[in-house]
Write an enzyme that holds these catalytic residues in place. Structure first.
Site, PDB file in Angstrom:
ATOM      1  N   LEU A 409       2.459   3.122  -2.317  1.00 39.76           N
ATOM      2  CA  LEU A 409       1.974   2.081  -3.218  1.00 39.76           C
ATOM      3  C   LEU A 409       1.184   1.080  -2.383  1.00 39.76           C
ATOM      4  O   LEU A 409       1.524   0.818  -1.226  1.00 39.76           O
ATOM      5  CB  LEU A 409       3.142   1.362  -3.910  1.00 39.76           C
ATOM      6  CG  LEU A 409       4.024   2.186  -4.854  1.00 39.76           C
ATOM      7  CD1 LEU A 409       5.183   1.337  -5.360  1.00 39.76           C
ATOM      8  CD2 LEU A 409       3.214   2.727  -6.025  1.00 39.76           C
ATOM      9  N   ASP A 410       0.116   0.512  -2.963  1.00 38.40           N
ATOM     10  CA  ASP A 410      -0.604  -0.559  -2.275  1.00 38.40           C
ATOM     11  C   ASP A 410       0.372  -1.663  -1.891  1.00 38.40           C
ATOM     12  O   ASP A 410       1.370  -1.896  -2.586  1.00 38.40           O
ATOM     13  CB  ASP A 410      -1.682  -1.157  -3.182  1.00 38.40           C
ATOM     14  CG  ASP A 410      -2.848  -0.209  -3.408  1.00 38.40           C
ATOM     15  OD1 ASP A 410      -2.970   0.761  -2.644  1.00 38.40           O
ATOM     16  OD2 ASP A 410      -3.621  -0.451  -4.348  1.00 38.40           O
ATOM     17  N   MET A 411       0.076  -2.360  -0.821  1.00 39.78           N
ATOM     18  CA  MET A 411       0.943  -3.441  -0.374  1.00 39.78           C
ATOM     19  C   MET A 411       1.216  -4.432  -1.506  1.00 39.78           C
ATOM     20  O   MET A 411       2.346  -4.906  -1.679  1.00 39.78           O
ATOM     21  CB  MET A 411       0.310  -4.182   0.810  1.00 39.78           C
ATOM     22  CG  MET A 411       1.172  -5.307   1.354  1.00 39.78           C
ATOM     23  SD  MET A 411       0.451  -6.145   2.780  1.00 39.78           S
ATOM     24  CE  MET A 411      -0.817  -7.118   1.978  1.00 39.78           C
ATOM     25  N   THR A 413       1.197  -3.922  -4.712  1.00 37.23           N
ATOM     26  CA  THR A 413       1.845  -3.327  -5.886  1.00 37.23           C
ATOM     27  C   THR A 413       3.347  -3.229  -5.660  1.00 37.23           C
ATOM     28  O   THR A 413       3.804  -2.860  -4.581  1.00 37.23           O
ATOM     29  CB  THR A 413       1.278  -1.919  -6.150  1.00 37.23           C
ATOM     30  OG1 THR A 413      -0.138  -2.009  -6.311  1.00 37.23           O
ATOM     31  CG2 THR A 413       1.886  -1.308  -7.398  1.00 37.23           C
TER      32      THR A 413
END
Length: 562
Positions: A409-411, A413
Protein backbone atom coordinates in the site's frame (compact mmCIF):
# COMPACT_ATOMS: atom_id res chain seq x y z
CA UNK A 1 23.18 33.45 -20.60
CA UNK A 2 20.94 36.51 -20.55
CA UNK A 3 22.30 39.28 -18.31
CA UNK A 4 21.04 42.59 -19.65
CA UNK A 5 17.27 42.37 -19.07
CA UNK A 6 15.57 45.20 -17.14
CA UNK A 7 14.73 44.87 -13.47
CA UNK A 8 11.20 43.48 -13.36
CA UNK A 9 10.76 42.92 -9.65
CA UNK A 10 7.25 43.66 -8.35
CA UNK A 11 7.42 45.27 -4.91
CA UNK A 12 4.91 44.41 -2.21
CA UNK A 13 2.57 46.97 -0.77
CA UNK A 14 3.75 47.45 2.80
CA UNK A 15 0.15 47.45 3.99
CA UNK A 16 -0.36 43.97 2.53
CA UNK A 17 2.67 42.37 4.16
CA UNK A 18 2.65 44.18 7.48
CA UNK A 19 3.12 41.71 10.31
CA UNK A 20 4.09 38.79 8.07
CA UNK A 21 7.34 37.25 9.24
CA UNK A 22 9.89 36.14 6.68
CA UNK A 23 10.57 32.41 6.53
CA UNK A 24 13.68 31.33 8.39
CA UNK A 25 14.76 29.09 5.51
CA UNK A 26 14.14 28.93 1.77
CA UNK A 27 11.33 26.74 0.44
CA UNK A 28 12.10 23.06 -0.09
CA UNK A 29 10.96 23.14 -3.74
CA UNK A 30 9.78 19.54 -4.10
CA UNK A 31 7.25 19.53 -1.25
CA UNK A 32 6.06 22.66 0.47
CA UNK A 33 3.23 24.62 2.02
CA UNK A 34 3.27 28.06 0.33
CA UNK A 35 4.43 30.88 2.57
CA UNK A 36 2.03 33.79 3.13
CA UNK A 37 4.21 36.09 1.04
CA UNK A 38 4.13 33.70 -1.93
CA UNK A 39 0.36 33.42 -1.55
CA UNK A 40 0.06 37.21 -1.85
CA UNK A 41 2.39 37.22 -4.86
CA UNK A 42 0.45 34.41 -6.52
CA UNK A 43 -2.87 36.14 -5.90
CA UNK A 44 -1.57 39.32 -7.55
CA UNK A 45 -0.15 37.38 -10.50
CA UNK A 46 -3.39 35.46 -10.95
CA UNK A 47 -5.37 38.72 -10.91
CA UNK A 48 -3.09 39.96 -13.69
CA UNK A 49 -3.59 36.77 -15.70
CA UNK A 50 -7.35 37.04 -15.35
CA UNK A 51 -7.51 40.66 -16.51
CA UNK A 52 -4.58 40.97 -18.94
CA UNK A 53 -5.07 41.45 -22.67
CA UNK A 54 -1.39 41.41 -23.65
CA UNK A 55 -0.93 37.66 -24.05
CA UNK A 56 -2.36 36.04 -27.15
CA UNK A 57 -2.37 32.62 -25.52
CA UNK A 58 -5.26 30.18 -25.20
CA UNK A 59 -5.19 28.79 -21.65
CA UNK A 60 -8.47 26.98 -22.26
CA UNK A 61 -10.41 29.20 -19.86
CA UNK A 62 -12.49 31.13 -22.39
CA UNK A 63 -14.95 29.74 -24.89
CA UNK A 64 -14.36 30.17 -28.62
CA UNK A 65 -10.79 31.42 -28.19
CA UNK A 66 -8.49 30.74 -31.12
CA UNK A 67 -5.36 28.65 -30.88
CA UNK A 68 -4.38 25.36 -29.31
CA UNK A 69 -5.32 25.07 -25.64
CA UNK A 70 -2.13 25.05 -23.54
CA UNK A 71 -2.30 25.43 -19.77
CA UNK A 72 0.86 26.72 -18.11
CA UNK A 73 2.85 26.38 -14.92
CA UNK A 74 3.68 29.77 -13.44
CA UNK A 75 6.02 30.56 -10.58
CA UNK A 76 6.80 33.35 -8.15
CA UNK A 77 9.98 33.98 -6.21
CA UNK A 78 9.86 36.30 -3.21
CA UNK A 79 13.15 38.21 -3.04
CA UNK A 80 14.96 41.02 -1.29
CA UNK A 81 16.67 43.42 -3.64
CA UNK A 82 20.13 44.86 -3.04
CA UNK A 83 18.59 47.62 -0.89
CA UNK A 84 16.63 45.18 1.24
CA UNK A 85 13.23 45.96 -0.29
CA UNK A 86 10.84 43.02 -0.50
CA UNK A 87 9.18 42.02 -3.75
CA UNK A 88 8.66 39.10 -6.08
CA UNK A 89 9.61 37.88 -9.53
CA UNK A 90 7.25 36.05 -11.89
CA UNK A 91 7.96 33.37 -14.48
CA UNK A 92 6.27 30.83 -16.72
CA UNK A 93 7.53 27.44 -17.85
CA UNK A 94 8.48 27.03 -21.50
CA UNK A 95 7.08 29.57 -23.94
CA UNK A 96 4.04 31.78 -23.57
CA UNK A 97 2.13 33.01 -26.62
CA UNK A 98 4.92 31.56 -28.79
CA UNK A 99 7.51 33.81 -27.17
CA UNK A 100 10.16 33.51 -24.48
CA UNK A 101 10.00 37.16 -23.42
CA UNK A 102 7.14 39.11 -21.87
CA UNK A 103 7.35 42.35 -19.97
CA UNK A 104 6.08 41.12 -16.59
CA UNK A 105 8.10 37.91 -16.50
CA UNK A 106 11.76 37.03 -16.10
CA UNK A 107 13.52 36.03 -19.32
CA UNK A 108 14.69 32.50 -20.09
CA UNK A 109 18.10 31.33 -18.95
CA UNK A 110 19.05 31.16 -22.61
CA UNK A 111 16.85 32.60 -25.35
CA UNK A 112 17.25 30.32 -28.32
CA UNK A 113 14.69 32.40 -30.22
CA UNK A 114 16.53 35.73 -30.04
CA UNK A 115 17.38 37.33 -33.36
CA UNK A 116 20.51 35.98 -35.08
CA UNK A 117 20.92 33.23 -32.47
CA UNK A 118 22.91 30.17 -33.48
CA UNK A 119 19.80 28.10 -32.80
CA UNK A 120 17.72 29.94 -35.39
CA UNK A 121 20.55 29.77 -37.91
CA UNK A 122 21.00 26.03 -37.40
CA UNK A 123 17.25 25.56 -37.36
CA UNK A 124 17.10 27.25 -40.76
CA UNK A 125 19.68 24.77 -42.06
CA UNK A 126 17.76 21.84 -40.58
CA UNK A 127 14.53 23.12 -42.08
CA UNK A 128 16.25 23.34 -45.46
CA UNK A 129 17.40 19.72 -45.11
CA UNK A 130 13.85 18.73 -44.21
CA UNK A 131 12.61 20.50 -47.32
CA UNK A 132 15.16 18.68 -49.48
CA UNK A 133 14.02 15.34 -48.05
CA UNK A 134 10.37 16.21 -48.68
CA UNK A 135 11.14 17.41 -52.21
CA UNK A 136 12.78 14.08 -53.05
CA UNK A 137 10.06 12.03 -51.36
CA UNK A 138 7.40 13.93 -53.31
CA UNK A 139 9.26 13.93 -56.64
CA UNK A 140 6.96 12.57 -59.36
CA UNK A 141 9.66 10.40 -60.93
CA UNK A 142 10.52 8.90 -57.54
CA UNK A 143 6.88 8.26 -56.71
CA UNK A 144 6.33 6.65 -60.15
CA UNK A 145 9.32 4.36 -59.63
CA UNK A 146 8.01 3.35 -56.20
CA UNK A 147 4.58 2.64 -57.66
CA UNK A 148 6.09 0.69 -60.57
CA UNK A 149 8.20 -1.33 -58.14
CA UNK A 150 5.16 -2.05 -55.98
CA UNK A 151 3.02 -3.08 -58.97
CA UNK A 152 5.80 -5.18 -60.47
CA UNK A 153 6.39 -6.91 -57.13
CA UNK A 154 2.71 -7.77 -56.87
CA UNK A 155 2.58 -9.02 -60.46
CA UNK A 156 5.76 -11.09 -60.06
CA UNK A 157 4.50 -12.72 -56.90
CA UNK A 158 1.23 -13.59 -58.57
CA UNK A 159 2.93 -15.21 -61.59
CA UNK A 160 5.49 -17.03 -59.45
CA UNK A 161 2.74 -18.29 -57.16
CA UNK A 162 0.71 -19.50 -60.15
CA UNK A 163 3.81 -21.22 -61.56
CA UNK A 164 4.43 -22.94 -58.21
CA UNK A 165 0.89 -24.25 -58.21
CA UNK A 166 1.36 -25.61 -61.74
CA UNK A 167 4.63 -27.24 -60.69
CA UNK A 168 2.78 -28.91 -57.84
CA UNK A 169 0.16 -30.22 -60.28
CA UNK A 170 2.89 -31.51 -62.60
CA UNK A 171 4.70 -33.18 -59.72
CA UNK A 172 1.52 -34.88 -58.53
CA UNK A 173 0.86 -36.03 -62.09
CA UNK A 174 4.35 -37.56 -62.36
CA UNK A 175 3.84 -39.31 -59.05
CA UNK A 176 0.52 -40.68 -60.28
CA UNK A 177 2.08 -41.94 -63.53
CA UNK A 178 4.82 -43.75 -61.62
CA UNK A 179 2.28 -45.45 -59.40
CA UNK A 180 -0.09 -46.45 -62.20
CA UNK A 181 2.53 -47.61 -64.73
CA UNK A 182 4.80 -49.54 -62.38
CA UNK A 183 2.66 -52.69 -62.50
CA UNK A 184 1.82 -52.38 -66.21
CA UNK A 185 5.09 -51.56 -67.96
CA UNK A 186 8.06 -53.80 -68.41
CA UNK A 187 11.19 -53.03 -66.47
CA UNK A 188 12.81 -51.32 -69.49
CA UNK A 189 9.66 -49.40 -70.36
CA UNK A 190 9.35 -48.21 -66.76
CA UNK A 191 13.01 -47.13 -66.77
CA UNK A 192 12.36 -45.13 -69.95
CA UNK A 193 9.29 -43.53 -68.32
CA UNK A 194 11.31 -42.64 -65.22
CA UNK A 195 13.99 -40.99 -67.36
CA UNK A 196 11.33 -39.02 -69.20
CA UNK A 197 9.69 -37.88 -65.96
CA UNK A 198 13.04 -36.77 -64.55
CA UNK A 199 13.71 -34.70 -67.68
CA UNK A 200 10.18 -33.29 -67.33
CA UNK A 201 10.89 -32.33 -63.70
CA UNK A 202 14.20 -30.69 -64.60
CA UNK A 203 12.47 -28.80 -67.39
CA UNK A 204 9.85 -27.48 -64.93
CA UNK A 205 12.56 -26.32 -62.52
CA UNK A 206 14.45 -24.64 -65.34
CA UNK A 207 11.33 -22.82 -66.52
CA UNK A 208 10.57 -21.75 -62.95
CA UNK A 209 14.08 -20.33 -62.55
CA UNK A 210 13.69 -18.46 -65.83
CA UNK A 211 10.47 -16.86 -64.57
CA UNK A 212 12.01 -15.91 -61.22
CA UNK A 213 15.13 -14.48 -62.85
CA UNK A 214 13.05 -12.55 -65.37
CA UNK A 215 11.10 -10.79 -62.64
CA UNK A 216 14.15 -10.32 -60.45
CA UNK A 217 15.98 -8.58 -63.28
CA UNK A 218 13.08 -6.21 -63.88
CA UNK A 219 12.80 -5.46 -60.17
CA UNK A 220 16.56 -4.93 -59.87
CA UNK A 221 16.47 -2.44 -62.74
CA UNK A 222 13.83 -0.35 -60.98
CA UNK A 223 15.52 -0.83 -57.61
CA UNK A 224 18.74 0.51 -59.07
CA UNK A 225 16.97 3.70 -60.16
CA UNK A 226 15.18 3.97 -56.81
CA UNK A 227 18.43 3.59 -54.87
CA UNK A 228 19.74 6.86 -56.32
CA UNK A 229 16.85 8.71 -54.70
CA UNK A 230 16.92 6.67 -51.49
CA UNK A 231 20.65 7.08 -50.99
CA UNK A 232 20.19 10.84 -51.29
CA UNK A 233 17.35 10.73 -48.76
CA UNK A 234 19.39 8.65 -46.31
CA UNK A 235 22.42 10.93 -46.71
CA UNK A 236 20.26 13.97 -45.94
CA UNK A 237 18.69 12.25 -42.94
CA UNK A 238 22.12 11.31 -41.61
CA UNK A 239 23.28 14.90 -42.02
CA UNK A 240 20.12 16.05 -40.22
CA UNK A 241 20.73 13.66 -37.31
CA UNK A 242 24.32 14.79 -36.94
CA UNK A 243 23.44 18.48 -37.09
CA UNK A 244 20.53 18.01 -34.67
CA UNK A 245 22.78 16.23 -32.18
CA UNK A 246 25.42 18.95 -32.49
CA UNK A 247 22.79 21.66 -32.07
CA UNK A 248 21.37 19.91 -29.01
CA UNK A 249 24.84 19.71 -27.49
CA UNK A 250 25.45 23.40 -28.21
CA UNK A 251 22.16 24.27 -26.52
CA UNK A 252 23.09 22.21 -23.47
CA UNK A 253 26.35 24.12 -23.19
CA UNK A 254 24.66 27.52 -23.56
CA UNK A 255 22.16 26.90 -20.78
CA UNK A 256 24.42 27.98 -17.91
CA UNK A 257 22.99 28.17 -14.41
CA UNK A 258 24.23 30.19 -11.45
CA UNK A 259 24.01 29.72 -7.71
CA UNK A 260 24.19 32.37 -5.02
CA UNK A 261 27.99 32.36 -5.20
CA UNK A 262 27.82 33.03 -8.96
CA UNK A 263 29.25 29.59 -9.71
CA UNK A 264 28.31 28.55 -13.25
CA UNK A 265 27.34 25.11 -14.45
CA UNK A 266 26.01 24.15 -17.87
CA UNK A 267 22.96 22.03 -18.38
CA UNK A 268 25.14 19.32 -19.88
CA UNK A 269 27.48 19.31 -16.87
CA UNK A 270 24.55 19.22 -14.44
CA UNK A 271 22.98 16.13 -16.00
CA UNK A 272 26.14 14.28 -16.99
CA UNK A 273 26.37 12.64 -13.56
CA UNK A 274 22.69 11.72 -13.31
CA UNK A 275 20.99 8.49 -14.37
CA UNK A 276 19.79 10.35 -17.46
CA UNK A 277 23.34 11.02 -18.64
CA UNK A 278 22.05 13.97 -20.62
CA UNK A 279 19.35 16.60 -20.08
CA UNK A 280 15.76 15.57 -20.81
CA UNK A 281 13.69 17.59 -23.26
CA UNK A 282 12.85 21.13 -22.09
CA UNK A 283 15.18 20.94 -19.08
CA UNK A 284 16.03 24.45 -17.90
CA UNK A 285 12.77 25.94 -19.16
CA UNK A 286 10.77 25.52 -15.94
CA UNK A 287 9.72 28.51 -13.85
CA UNK A 288 11.80 28.07 -10.69
CA UNK A 289 15.25 27.79 -12.37
CA UNK A 290 14.40 30.88 -14.46
CA UNK A 291 13.41 32.80 -11.33
CA UNK A 292 16.53 31.88 -9.38
CA UNK A 293 18.76 32.67 -12.36
CA UNK A 294 17.33 36.16 -12.65
CA UNK A 295 17.61 36.73 -8.90
CA UNK A 296 21.28 35.71 -8.80
CA UNK A 297 22.11 37.80 -11.88
CA UNK A 298 20.58 40.93 -10.36
CA UNK A 299 21.73 40.61 -6.78
CA UNK A 300 18.37 39.61 -5.30
CA UNK A 301 18.21 37.33 -2.27
CA UNK A 302 15.71 34.43 -2.66
CA UNK A 303 13.24 34.23 0.24
CA UNK A 304 10.50 31.78 -0.85
CA UNK A 305 9.06 30.23 -4.00
CA UNK A 306 5.83 28.70 -5.23
CA UNK A 307 4.48 27.36 -8.51
CA UNK A 308 0.86 27.08 -9.66
CA UNK A 309 -1.03 25.81 -12.69
CA UNK A 310 -3.05 28.19 -14.83
CA UNK A 311 -5.57 26.96 -17.37
CA UNK A 312 -6.93 23.70 -18.67
CA UNK A 313 -5.05 20.52 -17.73
CA UNK A 314 -2.98 18.55 -20.22
CA UNK A 315 -4.57 15.29 -21.37
CA UNK A 316 -2.14 13.01 -19.56
CA UNK A 317 -1.22 14.81 -16.34
CA UNK A 318 -3.42 15.91 -13.46
CA UNK A 319 -3.28 19.67 -13.15
CA UNK A 320 -5.92 21.84 -11.48
CA UNK A 321 -6.43 25.49 -12.32
CA UNK A 322 -4.85 27.83 -9.71
CA UNK A 323 -3.53 24.94 -7.62
CA UNK A 324 -0.01 24.98 -6.15
CA UNK A 325 2.51 22.37 -7.32
CA UNK A 326 6.08 21.47 -6.39
CA UNK A 327 8.98 21.77 -8.80
CA UNK A 328 9.32 18.70 -11.01
CA UNK A 329 11.94 16.13 -10.09
CA UNK A 330 13.13 14.82 -13.45
CA UNK A 331 13.97 18.12 -15.14
CA UNK A 332 14.38 20.50 -12.20
CA UNK A 333 15.88 18.56 -9.31
CA UNK A 334 19.45 18.27 -10.68
CA UNK A 335 19.38 21.94 -11.74
CA UNK A 336 18.04 23.17 -8.40
CA UNK A 337 20.53 21.09 -6.44
CA UNK A 338 23.23 23.21 -8.10
CA UNK A 339 21.38 26.53 -7.94
CA UNK A 340 20.43 26.19 -4.26
CA UNK A 341 23.91 25.28 -3.05
CA UNK A 342 24.76 27.35 0.00
CA UNK A 343 21.12 28.28 0.68
CA UNK A 344 19.58 26.82 3.81
CA UNK A 345 16.38 24.99 2.91
CA UNK A 346 13.35 24.01 4.92
CA UNK A 347 13.35 20.43 6.20
CA UNK A 348 12.94 17.82 3.48
CA UNK A 349 9.63 16.17 4.47
CA UNK A 350 10.65 13.00 2.66
CA UNK A 351 13.16 12.46 5.47
CA UNK A 352 10.38 12.51 8.06
CA UNK A 353 8.60 9.39 9.29
CA UNK A 354 4.93 10.31 9.80
CA UNK A 355 4.14 6.74 10.82
CA UNK A 356 6.71 6.60 13.59
CA UNK A 357 4.27 6.80 16.51
CA UNK A 358 1.42 4.94 14.81
CA UNK A 359 0.46 1.42 15.82
CA UNK A 360 0.53 -1.50 13.38
CA UNK A 361 -2.57 -3.53 14.28
CA UNK A 362 -2.58 -7.31 13.76
CA UNK A 363 -5.95 -8.36 12.29
CA UNK A 364 -5.20 -12.08 11.84
CA UNK A 365 -2.19 -14.37 12.14
CA UNK A 366 -1.42 -18.06 11.73
CA UNK A 367 1.61 -20.14 10.75
CA UNK A 368 1.31 -19.18 7.06
CA UNK A 369 0.66 -15.45 6.98
CA UNK A 370 -0.35 -12.35 8.88
CA UNK A 371 -2.93 -9.69 8.01
CA UNK A 372 -2.28 -6.21 9.42
CA UNK A 373 -4.04 -2.87 9.41
CA UNK A 374 -1.38 -0.45 8.18
CA UNK A 375 -1.78 3.11 9.46
CA UNK A 376 -1.54 6.04 7.05
CA UNK A 377 2.00 7.39 6.99
CA UNK A 378 3.78 4.06 7.50
CA UNK A 379 5.78 2.58 4.63
CA UNK A 380 5.03 -0.96 3.46
CA UNK A 381 8.74 -1.62 2.91
CA UNK A 382 11.84 0.37 3.93
CA UNK A 383 12.57 3.51 1.92
CA UNK A 384 15.85 5.24 1.09
CA UNK A 385 15.65 7.69 3.99
CA UNK A 386 13.17 5.96 6.32
CA UNK A 387 13.62 2.35 7.39
CA UNK A 388 10.56 2.07 9.65
CA UNK A 389 7.93 0.06 7.77
CA UNK A 390 5.50 -2.84 7.96
CA UNK A 391 8.37 -5.08 6.87
CA UNK A 392 10.82 -3.96 9.57
CA UNK A 393 8.17 -4.06 12.30
CA UNK A 394 7.19 -7.59 11.32
CA UNK A 395 10.85 -8.58 11.25
CA UNK A 396 11.01 -7.57 14.90
CA UNK A 397 7.68 -9.26 15.68
CA UNK A 398 8.52 -12.55 13.94
CA UNK A 399 12.06 -12.89 15.24
CA UNK A 400 13.66 -15.63 13.14
CA UNK A 401 10.93 -15.68 10.46
CA UNK A 402 11.49 -13.48 7.41
CA UNK A 403 8.38 -11.46 6.40
CA UNK A 404 7.61 -12.07 2.72
CA UNK A 405 5.89 -9.07 1.14
CA UNK A 406 3.09 -10.03 -1.27
CA UNK A 407 1.60 -6.63 -2.11
CA UNK A 408 2.00 -3.04 -0.94
CA UNK A 409 0.00 0.00 0.00
CA UNK A 410 1.21 3.56 -0.61
CA UNK A 411 2.70 5.11 2.50
CA UNK A 412 -0.24 7.52 2.73
CA UNK A 413 -2.87 4.77 2.32
CA UNK A 414 -4.16 2.91 5.36
CA UNK A 415 -5.74 -0.52 5.58
CA UNK A 416 -5.37 -4.24 5.12
CA UNK A 417 -2.08 -5.78 4.08
CA UNK A 418 -1.27 -9.51 3.96
CA UNK A 419 2.32 -10.69 4.50
CA UNK A 420 3.45 -14.30 4.14
CA UNK A 421 5.48 -16.18 6.74
CA UNK A 422 6.48 -19.12 4.53
CA UNK A 423 7.69 -19.41 0.94
CA UNK A 424 4.80 -21.73 0.13
CA UNK A 425 2.21 -19.25 1.43
CA UNK A 426 3.95 -16.40 -0.37
CA UNK A 427 3.88 -18.27 -3.68
CA UNK A 428 0.25 -19.32 -3.30
CA UNK A 429 -1.20 -15.95 -2.27
CA UNK A 430 0.96 -14.09 -4.77
CA UNK A 431 -0.43 -16.34 -7.51
CA UNK A 432 -3.93 -15.34 -6.42
CA UNK A 433 -2.99 -11.67 -6.77
CA UNK A 434 -1.47 -12.28 -10.21
CA UNK A 435 -4.58 -14.15 -11.37
CA UNK A 436 -6.69 -11.34 -9.88
CA UNK A 437 -8.81 -13.68 -7.81
CA UNK A 438 -8.16 -11.62 -4.67
CA UNK A 439 -11.08 -9.32 -3.92
CA UNK A 440 -10.01 -5.88 -2.66
CA UNK A 441 -12.24 -2.98 -1.73
CA UNK A 442 -11.07 0.49 -0.79
CA UNK A 443 -12.95 3.38 0.77
CA UNK A 444 -12.07 6.91 -0.28
CA UNK A 445 -13.28 10.40 0.51
CA UNK A 446 -13.39 12.52 -2.64
CA UNK A 447 -12.90 16.27 -2.62
CA UNK A 448 -16.21 17.19 -4.24
CA UNK A 449 -19.75 15.94 -4.66
CA UNK A 450 -20.12 13.23 -7.31
CA UNK A 451 -23.58 12.97 -8.84
CA UNK A 452 -23.17 9.52 -10.39
CA UNK A 453 -23.99 6.43 -8.36
CA UNK A 454 -21.16 4.30 -9.70
CA UNK A 455 -19.39 3.00 -12.76
CA UNK A 456 -16.15 1.78 -14.29
CA UNK A 457 -12.95 3.73 -15.03
CA UNK A 458 -10.53 2.37 -17.63
CA UNK A 459 -7.75 4.94 -17.99
CA UNK A 460 -4.38 3.33 -18.89
CA UNK A 461 -1.46 4.50 -16.76
CA UNK A 462 2.31 4.82 -16.95
CA UNK A 463 4.98 6.50 -14.86
CA UNK A 464 5.87 10.15 -15.42
CA UNK A 465 9.57 9.87 -16.21
CA UNK A 466 10.08 13.61 -15.69
CA UNK A 467 8.30 13.75 -12.36
CA UNK A 468 8.52 10.53 -10.38
CA UNK A 469 6.62 9.06 -8.60
CA UNK A 470 3.68 10.73 -10.36
CA UNK A 471 1.74 8.77 -12.96
CA UNK A 472 0.27 9.76 -16.32
CA UNK A 473 -2.78 8.72 -18.29
CA UNK A 474 -1.35 7.42 -21.56
CA UNK A 475 -3.51 5.75 -24.20
CA UNK A 476 -0.47 4.90 -26.35
CA UNK A 477 1.99 3.35 -23.90
CA UNK A 478 0.04 3.09 -20.64
CA UNK A 479 -0.80 -0.22 -18.97
CA UNK A 480 -4.40 -1.32 -18.66
CA UNK A 481 -5.99 -0.08 -15.43
CA UNK A 482 -9.59 -0.88 -14.46
CA UNK A 483 -11.48 0.38 -11.42
CA UNK A 484 -15.11 -0.12 -10.45
CA UNK A 485 -16.61 2.34 -8.01
CA UNK A 486 -19.81 3.07 -6.12
CA UNK A 487 -21.04 6.12 -4.22
CA UNK A 488 -21.63 5.40 -0.52
CA UNK A 489 -22.32 8.79 1.04
CA UNK A 490 -22.56 12.44 0.00
CA UNK A 491 -21.93 15.43 2.22
CA UNK A 492 -21.87 19.15 1.55
CA UNK A 493 -18.63 19.16 -0.45
CA UNK A 494 -17.32 15.58 -0.36
CA UNK A 495 -18.34 12.11 -1.51
CA UNK A 496 -17.43 8.81 0.10
CA UNK A 497 -16.99 6.00 -2.41
CA UNK A 498 -15.98 2.36 -2.59
CA UNK A 499 -13.30 1.40 -5.11
CA UNK A 500 -12.72 -2.10 -6.48
CA UNK A 501 -9.41 -2.13 -8.40
CA UNK A 502 -9.30 -4.96 -10.95
CA UNK A 503 -5.68 -4.15 -11.77
CA UNK A 504 -2.95 -3.00 -9.44
CA UNK A 505 -1.19 -0.09 -11.12
CA UNK A 506 0.81 2.45 -9.13
CA UNK A 507 -1.50 5.22 -7.84
CA UNK A 508 -4.36 3.68 -9.83
CA UNK A 509 -7.17 4.76 -7.49
CA UNK A 510 -5.66 8.19 -6.92
CA UNK A 511 -5.29 8.80 -10.66
CA UNK A 512 -8.71 7.44 -11.56
CA UNK A 513 -10.27 9.66 -8.91
CA UNK A 514 -8.38 12.84 -9.83
CA UNK A 515 -8.14 12.76 -13.63
CA UNK A 516 -10.72 14.75 -15.57
CA UNK A 517 -11.55 11.65 -17.64
CA UNK A 518 -12.08 9.70 -14.42
CA UNK A 519 -14.09 11.14 -11.53
CA UNK A 520 -12.34 14.53 -11.73
CA UNK A 521 -12.36 14.61 -7.93
CA UNK A 522 -9.01 14.06 -6.18
CA UNK A 523 -9.05 12.04 -2.99
CA UNK A 524 -8.98 14.35 0.03
CA UNK A 525 -5.41 14.80 1.22
CA UNK A 526 -3.77 13.66 -2.02
CA UNK A 527 -0.62 15.78 -2.11
CA UNK A 528 0.34 14.52 -5.59
CA UNK A 529 -2.90 14.85 -7.52
CA UNK A 530 -4.97 17.10 -5.29
CA UNK A 531 -4.39 19.14 -2.14
CA UNK A 532 -2.48 18.02 0.94
CA UNK A 533 -4.34 17.53 4.22
CA UNK A 534 -3.73 15.76 7.53
CA UNK A 535 -3.70 12.42 5.66
CA UNK A 536 -4.71 10.73 2.42
CA UNK A 537 -8.32 9.67 2.86
CA UNK A 538 -7.91 6.29 1.18
CA UNK A 539 -8.31 3.04 3.12
CA UNK A 540 -8.02 -0.63 2.10
CA UNK A 541 -11.11 -1.81 3.96
CA UNK A 542 -11.82 -5.30 2.63
CA UNK A 543 -9.66 -8.23 1.52
CA UNK A 544 -10.71 -11.71 0.35
CA UNK A 545 -8.49 -14.60 -0.70
CA UNK A 546 -8.14 -18.37 -0.29
CA UNK A 547 -6.06 -19.77 2.56
CA UNK A 548 -2.84 -21.18 1.06
CA UNK A 549 -3.00 -24.37 3.16
CA UNK A 550 -6.60 -25.11 4.16
CA UNK A 551 -8.04 -23.64 0.91
CA UNK A 552 -10.74 -22.00 3.00
CA UNK A 553 -12.20 -18.74 1.65
CA UNK A 554 -11.11 -15.93 3.97
CA UNK A 555 -12.53 -12.44 4.34
CA UNK A 556 -11.12 -9.54 6.38
CA UNK A 557 -12.65 -6.13 7.07
CA UNK A 558 -11.35 -3.03 8.84
CA UNK A 559 -13.58 0.02 8.69
CA UNK A 560 -12.09 3.39 7.79
CA UNK A 561 -11.76 5.99 10.53
CA UNK A 562 -12.99 8.90 8.42
Amino acid sequence: MITNSPNIITYFSQALIKGIALPEKFTFPFFYEPHELTKIAVEELQCYLESQTDLDHNFGLKENQNGIVIGKMFGVLVVKDAEGKLGYLSAFSGKLADSNNHEKFVPPVFDMLMEDSFFLKEQYILNDINKQVIDIEEDESYLKLKKDYENLTTKSLQEIDAFKKQLKINKDDRKKQRKEQKSILSEQEYADLEAYLIRYSLHDKHQFNLVVNKWQQQLDDIKSELSIYEENIEALKKERREKSAALQQQLFENYVFLNKDKQEKSLYAIFSDTVFGKPPAAAGECATPKLLQYAFLHGHTPIAMAEFWWGAPPKSEIRKHKQFYPACTGKCKPILEHMLQGIELEQNPFLDNPGQDKKLEVVYEDDSFIVVNKPSGLLSVPGIAVQDSVYTRLQYLFGNIEPLIIHRLDMATSGLLVVAKTKEAHKDIQRQFIKRTVNKRYTALLSKVIEQEGGEITLPLRGDLDNRPSQLVCFEFGKKAVTHWKTIERKEDTTKVHFWPHTGRTHQLRMHAAHELGLNAPIVGDDLYGTASDRLYLHAAHLEFVHPVSKEALSFDVEEDF
